[in-house]
Design an enzyme around this catalytic site. Structure first.
Site, short mmCIF file in Angstrom:
data_model
loop_
_atom_site.label_atom_id
_atom_site.label_comp_id
_atom_site.label_asym_id
_atom_site.label_seq_id
_atom_site.Cartn_x
_atom_site.Cartn_y
_atom_site.Cartn_z
N ASP A 37 0.86 -1.19 0.00
CA ASP A 37 0.00 0.00 0.00
C ASP A 37 0.89 1.24 0.00
O ASP A 37 2.00 1.21 0.54
CB ASP A 37 -0.91 0.00 1.24
CG ASP A 37 -2.15 0.85 1.05
OD1 ASP A 37 -3.25 0.28 0.88
OD2 ASP A 37 -2.02 2.10 1.07
N ASP A 64 3.92 2.64 -4.36
CA ASP A 64 2.96 3.35 -5.21
C ASP A 64 2.78 2.46 -6.44
O ASP A 64 3.75 2.25 -7.20
CB ASP A 64 3.54 4.70 -5.60
CG ASP A 64 2.64 5.47 -6.54
OD1 ASP A 64 1.61 4.91 -6.97
OD2 ASP A 64 2.96 6.64 -6.85
N VAL A 65 1.58 1.92 -6.62
CA VAL A 65 1.40 0.97 -7.73
C VAL A 65 1.62 1.62 -9.10
O VAL A 65 1.82 0.93 -10.09
CB VAL A 65 0.00 0.28 -7.71
CG1 VAL A 65 -0.11 -0.68 -6.54
CG2 VAL A 65 -1.13 1.29 -7.73
N ASN A 91 -5.99 -4.63 -6.15
CA ASN A 91 -7.11 -4.06 -5.39
C ASN A 91 -6.94 -2.55 -5.15
O ASN A 91 -7.92 -1.86 -4.89
CB ASN A 91 -7.20 -4.82 -4.05
CG ASN A 91 -8.08 -4.17 -3.03
OD1 ASN A 91 -9.31 -4.16 -3.18
ND2 ASN A 91 -7.49 -3.59 -1.99
N TYR A 181 -13.55 6.99 -12.30
CA TYR A 181 -13.59 5.77 -11.49
C TYR A 181 -14.15 4.59 -12.30
O TYR A 181 -13.50 3.56 -12.46
CB TYR A 181 -14.43 6.02 -10.23
CG TYR A 181 -14.52 4.79 -9.34
CD1 TYR A 181 -13.41 4.34 -8.65
CD2 TYR A 181 -15.71 4.07 -9.22
CE1 TYR A 181 -13.47 3.19 -7.86
CE2 TYR A 181 -15.78 2.94 -8.43
CZ TYR A 181 -14.66 2.50 -7.75
OH TYR A 181 -14.72 1.37 -6.98
N LYS A 185 -12.41 1.18 -14.04
CA LYS A 185 -12.89 -0.15 -13.62
C LYS A 185 -13.34 -0.97 -14.84
O LYS A 185 -13.14 -2.19 -14.88
CB LYS A 185 -14.03 -0.01 -12.60
CG LYS A 185 -13.56 0.56 -11.26
CD LYS A 185 -12.56 -0.38 -10.63
CE LYS A 185 -11.96 0.13 -9.35
NZ LYS A 185 -10.99 -0.82 -8.78
N1 LIG Z 1 -15.79 -0.05 -0.89
C1 LIG Z 1 -16.68 -0.28 -1.85
O1 LIG Z 1 -17.87 -0.06 -1.68
C2 LIG Z 1 -16.22 -0.81 -3.19
C3 LIG Z 1 -17.19 -1.13 -4.14
C4 LIG Z 1 -16.79 -1.60 -5.37
C5 LIG Z 1 -15.45 -1.75 -5.65
N2 LIG Z 1 -14.52 -1.42 -4.71
C6 LIG Z 1 -13.11 -1.57 -5.06
O2 LIG Z 1 -12.48 -2.35 -4.08
C7 LIG Z 1 -11.13 -1.91 -3.93
C8 LIG Z 1 -10.85 -1.56 -2.48
O3 LIG Z 1 -11.79 -0.62 -2.05
P1 LIG Z 1 -11.79 -0.06 -0.57
O4 LIG Z 1 -13.18 0.32 -0.25
O5 LIG Z 1 -11.07 -0.98 0.32
O6 LIG Z 1 -10.94 1.28 -0.80
P2 LIG Z 1 -9.95 1.99 0.21
O7 LIG Z 1 -9.87 3.40 -0.27
O8 LIG Z 1 -10.33 1.73 1.62
O9 LIG Z 1 -8.59 1.24 -0.08
C9 LIG Z 1 -7.79 1.52 -1.18
C10 LIG Z 1 -6.35 1.38 -0.74
O10 LIG Z 1 -5.52 1.64 -1.87
C11 LIG Z 1 -4.42 2.39 -1.42
N3 LIG Z 1 -3.84 3.15 -2.52
C12 LIG Z 1 -4.33 4.26 -3.11
N4 LIG Z 1 -3.49 4.69 -4.06
C13 LIG Z 1 -2.44 3.82 -4.07
C14 LIG Z 1 -1.25 3.73 -4.83
N5 LIG Z 1 -0.95 4.65 -5.75
N6 LIG Z 1 -0.40 2.71 -4.59
C15 LIG Z 1 -0.69 1.78 -3.63
N7 LIG Z 1 -1.80 1.83 -2.88
C16 LIG Z 1 -2.67 2.83 -3.10
C17 LIG Z 1 -4.97 3.30 -0.35
O11 LIG Z 1 -3.94 3.77 0.52
C18 LIG Z 1 -5.96 2.38 0.35
O12 LIG Z 1 -5.37 1.72 1.45
C19 LIG Z 1 -10.95 -0.76 -4.88
O13 LIG Z 1 -10.40 -1.22 -6.09
C20 LIG Z 1 -12.36 -0.28 -5.11
O14 LIG Z 1 -12.50 0.37 -6.35
C21 LIG Z 1 -14.87 -0.95 -3.50
#
Ligand SMILES: NC(=O)c1ccc[n+]([C@@H]2O[C@H](COP(=O)([O-])OP(=O)(O)OC[C@H]3O[C@@H](n4cnc5c(N)ncnc54)[C@H](O)[C@@H]3O)[C@@H](O)[C@H]2O)c1
Length: 270
Positions: A37, A64-65, A91, A181, A185
């Site tokens: 992360d 940083d991905v 993710n 977004y 996706k």
């Molecule tokens: N939460 C929801 O309702 C939901 C719904 C559909 C899809 N998703 C998808 O599920 C995944 C996780 O969602 P979440 O709710 O846990 O989000 P979140 O924001 O809690 O977690 C995302 C994580 O990615 C990290 N991140 C951001 N930019 C980064 C980078 N450049 N390099 C490395 N890490 C980085 C952040 O620090 C964070 O810890 C995402 O892909 C999101 O699009 C979530």
């Protein structure tokens, strides 16, 4: 069938809401987990807490991905420590939420949406997945197999219903789910299909996991509107994506590649 003993997994965005759940589920199934992360300290905390609760082994790494150098360093570290890489969960994403810094991203109409925010989403959500798949794929081809899961969203399959974001009593709507977004996706789901076919004869399976909205700290009005729009009548609980994830990364899904497993309470069914 669901046993992951000895398999090495990388979870990008592992310090986030769902990443933590995935980390715990993978550890419980016996995997060795890298919590990757951009928030390195939280990644380390998540890894330590998950090992304390679930056993097995994990460590956190700051990456940083969107940085090819970071991904290269992480891959080297994983190989030095555990000698293989079996599972990649793409993710990490910038996913604007009501209760976070990224909320500002939602205060633009499409017509005024800033180019730098659009490009930031492309870099993290899409290029990040490309770079991680490239680095992990190189290892998996060499070692003779592996599994990848690319995390999509219902907003990568259908457009957001912007009425959900309209605040009570507002005449002109000010809050929107941004276009970048869902566009990133949709791209993730296509990356899955491309790679599943490309590596079809290399024993590397690639699938998409599509979560619906997860109940976090959204305001009550949003939750109510979301619930009305969902056949199952509620948002998902945080733990409700983990079963599908385990299925996709384990031998339970051994004949599945290029597919999209949608876990959305029926959102996209009507
Ligand atoms: N939460 C929801 O309702 C939901 C719904 C559909 C899809 N998703 C998808 O599920 C995944 C996780 O969602 P979440 O709710 O846990 O989000 P979140 O924001 O809690 O977690 C995302 C994580 O990615 C990290 N991140 C951001 N930019 C980064 C980078 N450049 N390099 C490395 N890490 C980085 C952040 O620090 C964070 O810890 C995402 O892909 C999101 O699009 C979530």
């Amino acid at each position: 069938m669901f046993d992951l003993s000895g398999r090495v997994a990388v979870v990008t965005g592992g310090a986030g809401n769902l990443g933590r759940e995935y980390t715990r589920a993978l550890l419980e199934a016996g995997a060795l987990v890298v919590v990757a992360d951009i928030r390195s300290e939280i990644a380390a905390e998540v890894a330590d807490a998950a090992v304390a609760a679930c056993g097995s082994e994990a460590f956190g790494v700051g990456v940083d991905v969107a940085s090819k150098d970071d991904i290269g360093r992480m891959t080297t570290t994983v190989l030095e420590k555990w000698g293989r890489l079996d599972i990649l969960i793409n993710n990490a994403a910038i996913d604007p939420k009501f209760d976070s810094d990224s909320a500002a991203q939602q205060h633009y109409s499409f017509e005024d949406y800033p180019l730098d925010l659009w490009q930031r989403s492309m870099n993290v959500n899409l290029t990040g997945a490309f770079l991680c798949a490239q680095a992990a794929g190189r290892v998996m081809v060499q070692q003779g197999g592996g599994v990848m899961v690319n995390v999509c969203s219902t907003y990568g399959l259908v457009a957001p219903d912007q009425r959900l974001y309209r605040q009570e009593g507002e005449v002109a709507q000010t809050l929107f789910k941004p276009a970048d977004y869902g566009v990133t996706k949709a791209g993730i789901a296509q990356l899955t299909r491309y790679l599943a076919v490309y590596w079809g004869d290399k024993n590397i399976r690639v699938n998409t996991l599509t979560p619906g909205g997860v109940r976090l700290a959204q305001d009550d009005g949003f939750v109510q509107r979301y619930e009305q729009r969902t056949p199952i009548g509620r948002m998902a609980n945080l733990g409700e994506m983990s079963g599908a994830l385990l299925f996709l990364v384990s031998d339970a899904s051994s004949y599945m590649t290029g597919a999209n497993l949608v876990v959305d309470g029926g959102w996209t069914a009507w």
